[in-house]
Design an enzyme around this catalytic site. Structure first.
Site, short mmCIF file in Angstrom:
data_model
loop_
_atom_site.label_atom_id
_atom_site.label_comp_id
_atom_site.label_asym_id
_atom_site.label_seq_id
_atom_site.Cartn_x
_atom_site.Cartn_y
_atom_site.Cartn_z
CB VAL A 162 -10.27 72.76 47.40
CG1 VAL A 162 -9.10 73.37 46.64
CG2 VAL A 162 -9.90 71.41 47.98
CB CYS A 163 -12.39 77.80 49.36
SG CYS A 163 -13.20 76.48 50.24
CB THR A 164 -10.98 81.16 45.33
OG1 THR A 164 -10.30 80.13 44.62
CG2 THR A 164 -10.32 82.50 45.04
#
Length: 414
Positions: A162-164
């Site tokens: 789960v990233c940006t």
């Protein structure tokens, strides 16, 4: 090759193909992906943080800067990872044992799948393309893990990421690519310490890798030691790359089931991205490969080039790209992706997109660079309890800086 019968604990008389092919079993795996999101509701207050856009966070404490190992591509695959795998063997074992302990959170279907890969993965290694089968065997020999465990270790990075990711252009047209990698969602929340168990075990495994051929750098990446695929990388004067997880009911568990049934026309995501970094020689070539290759799991591929405005987010199903979003159609001087289709609103309990845009707009294009982007990614909820590292890349000089991140309380869980 047989999988333990879930009803009686024996291997006799149970056909994994028949079991996996049943619609009930397939739906069970598909349901797992949706169930992950439902589990969010078990946390009180979820993501109620008020965003404060940070300043002055760069450079961070030098103790958090990640060290570099060399992967020599001229060596036989079985020997490429020996030094690194031996150095990190205890941490890899600790992580893998933790993953097995906490997989029960996802129900019986996930447990059966993990047990199968763990116990039978050595046979499955022979189905993998060159050079990955040899590399996994080498990691197995160096760490003392059985080959099935090494296959499992490499496979579970296809999920839970789960990233940006951000590609931004400075006033001169120079492109910078930065990302937070958040990993371990739903895997062992420690209520007392308010930490994610897998996330805590991942941080000691973070390394920068300098992939070399003929004594020269081919590309650089950020990896968890022993993971042979690519999630974050830069190829000097050519392109930069990050991968973000895409939640989809036709997700990675379905792809794994098909692969176990013998459909090896699907590529592991990490194998595809490794091939792109090793062999693609331009932004255009990399983009086409990332758009068209059939994979085990859906994903978002964030690609940055060398020319002003040359960046895109490729939204992938398992079969092909469903959308390619260029920077010029995004925010003009930057493009930003979390874990939701850009044309849809993010899940209200997991909106990192809105505060990320707020902090980017507050930063302004004049401050694009390692410092400005690190500040944005050090702001909650982009920085959260799942965040393992922040990586900063610049394509022209091939620069890669990676810093271990640890969000201290009070901090949002994701």
């Amino acid at each position: 090759m047989t999988l333990t019968n879930p009803t009686d604990g024996h291997c006799d008389g149970w056909d994994p193909g028949q079991q996996f092919k049943s619609m009930a079993w397939i739906k069970a795996f598909a349901f797992l992906t949706v169930a992950f999101l439902g589990l969010i509701c078990t946390f009180t207050q979820a993501q109620s943080v008020t965003t404060t856009c940070q300043t002055g966070k760069y450079p961070p404490d030098p103790k958090t800067k990640v060290g570099t190992y060399t992967i020599n591509l001229d060596l036989p695959p079985e020997q490429r990872w020996t030094e690194l795998a031996k150095a990190k063997a205890p941490q890899i074992k600790t992580l893998l044992n933790g993953f097995k302990d906490f997989v029960k959170d996802f129900g019986a279907a996930a447990q059966y799948l993990i047990d199968f890969i763990d116990n039978q993965g050595g046979d499955l290694d022979g189905t993998l393309p060159y050079p990955f089968a040899g590399e996994l065997k080498g990691i197995s020999a160096a760490t003392g893990l059985n080959l099935g465990e090494v296959v499992l270790y490499n496979l579970f990075y296809e999920f839970f990421t789960v990233c940006t990711s951000i590609v931004a252009e400075d006033p001169s047209g120079k492109l910078y690519h930065a990302r937070n990698l958040d990993f371990g969602l739903f895997i062992g929340w420690d209520i007392q310490n308010r930490t994610w168990a897998i996330t805590e075990r991942l941080r000691p495994l973070i390394v920068n890798l300098d992939w070399q051929r003929g004594g020269k750098t081919v590309f650089k990446s950020v990896n968890y030691a022993g993971f042979t695929g690519i999630l974050t990388a830069v190829k000097q004067n050519q392109f930069t790359f990050t991968m973000n997880e895409r939640f989809n009911i036709d997700g990675g568990f379905i792809g794994i089931v098909k692969w176990l049934l013998g459909n090896h026309n699907q590529t592991w995501m990490g194998f595809l991205t490794r091939d792109v970094m090793e062999n693609a020689t331009s932004f255009a070539e990399a983009q086409i490969k990332l758009q068209k290759t059939v994979m085990l799991a859906p994903a978002y591929f964030i690609l940055g080039g060398t020319k002003p405005g040359q960046a895109s987010v490729i939204t992938r199903s398992r079969e092909a790209a469903v959308d390619t979003w260029p920077m010029r159609n995004a925010s003009g001087w930057y493009i930003l992706e979390t874990n939701y289709d850009h044309w849809e609103a993010p899940l209200f309990l997991d909106d990192r997109r809105t505060p990320a845009h707020q902090c980017m707009d507050k930063m302004t294009q004049q401050n694009v660079g390692f410092g400005g982007l690190f500040n944005v990614l050090s702001s909650e909820p982009m920085l959260n309890k799942l965040t393992t590292y922040t990586a900063l890349m610049q394509v022209d000089n091939g620069a890669l800086e990676t810093y271990i991140q640890d969000c201290k309380d009070p901090c949002t869980p994701w």
